[in-house]
Scaffold this motif. Structure first.
Motif, PDB file in Angstrom:
ATOM      1  N   PRO A   1       0.816  -1.230   0.000  1.00  0.00           N
ATOM      2  CA  PRO A   1       0.000   0.000   0.000  1.00  0.00           C
ATOM      3  C   PRO A   1       0.846   1.276   0.000  1.00  0.00           C
ATOM      4  CG  PRO A   1      -0.742  -1.512   1.707  1.00  0.00           C
ATOM      5  CD  PRO A   1       0.532  -2.065   1.158  1.00  0.00           C
ATOM      6  N   LEU A   2       1.959   1.248   0.706  1.00  0.00           N
ATOM      7  CA  LEU A   2       2.845   2.410   0.731  1.00  0.00           C
ATOM      8  C   LEU A   2       3.453   2.645  -0.651  1.00  0.00           C
ATOM      9  CD1 LEU A   2       4.322   4.656   2.257  1.00  0.00           C
ATOM     10  CD2 LEU A   2       6.053   2.964   2.891  1.00  0.00           C
TER      11      LEU A   2
ATOM     12  N   LEU B   1       1.979   9.612  -6.445  1.00  0.00           N
ATOM     13  CA  LEU B   1       2.291  11.016  -6.177  1.00  0.00           C
ATOM     14  C   LEU B   1       2.991  11.670  -7.357  1.00  0.00           C
ATOM     15  CD1 LEU B   1       3.494  10.669  -2.480  1.00  0.00           C
ATOM     16  CD2 LEU B   1       1.285  11.515  -3.295  1.00  0.00           C
ATOM     17  N   ASP B   2       3.010  13.011  -7.347  1.00  0.00           N
ATOM     18  CA  ASP B   2       3.665  13.765  -8.422  1.00  0.00           C
ATOM     19  C   ASP B   2       5.178  13.574  -8.424  1.00  0.00           C
ATOM     20  OD1 ASP B   2       1.244  14.795  -9.245  1.00  0.00           O
ATOM     21  OD2 ASP B   2       1.451  16.642  -8.072  1.00  0.00           O
ATOM     22  N   GLN B   3       5.753  13.406  -7.236  1.00  0.00           N
ATOM     23  CA  GLN B   3       7.209  13.253  -7.117  1.00  0.00           C
ATOM     24  C   GLN B   3       7.511  11.985  -6.320  1.00  0.00           C
ATOM     25  OE1 GLN B   3       8.495  16.933  -5.335  1.00  0.00           O
ATOM     26  NE2 GLN B   3       8.501  17.990  -7.299  1.00  0.00           N
ATOM     27  N   PRO B   4       7.413  10.828  -6.958  1.00  0.00           N
ATOM     28  CA  PRO B   4       7.585   9.581  -6.214  1.00  0.00           C
ATOM     29  C   PRO B   4       8.980   9.403  -5.621  1.00  0.00           C
ATOM     30  CG  PRO B   4       7.330   9.147  -8.562  1.00  0.00           C
ATOM     31  CD  PRO B   4       7.074  10.596  -8.353  1.00  0.00           C
TER      32      PRO B   4
END
Length: 69
Positions: A22-23, A30-33
């Motif tokens: 899940p993490l 996200l935009d900036q993984p």
């Protein structure tokens, strides 16, 4: 009083996958993984460090209390 498990348990790959999946999904969305992954690593490292310090302090307190009896 919190009961402490005296039999350490090794994490299995499936245990870790169940927590990490899940993490990883969250981070990848996200935009900036890469930045989020670095932040997650930092938070995890700090949490483990704090937990280790607290455990050592608890053992030290228990050892002192036991030696006084």
């Amino acid at each position: 009083m919190i009961r402490v498990n005296h039999e350490p348990r090794r994490a299995t790959a499936s245990d870790l996958e169940r927590v990490i999946e899940p993490l990883a999904s969250y981070i990848c969305a996200l935009d900036q993984p890469k930045a989020a992954l670095n932040l997650a690593y930092t938070v995890l490292f700090n949490e483990v460090t704090q937990l280790t310090r607290a455990a050592k302090a608890q053992v030290a307190n228990f050892t002192r209390a036991t030696s006084r009896k």
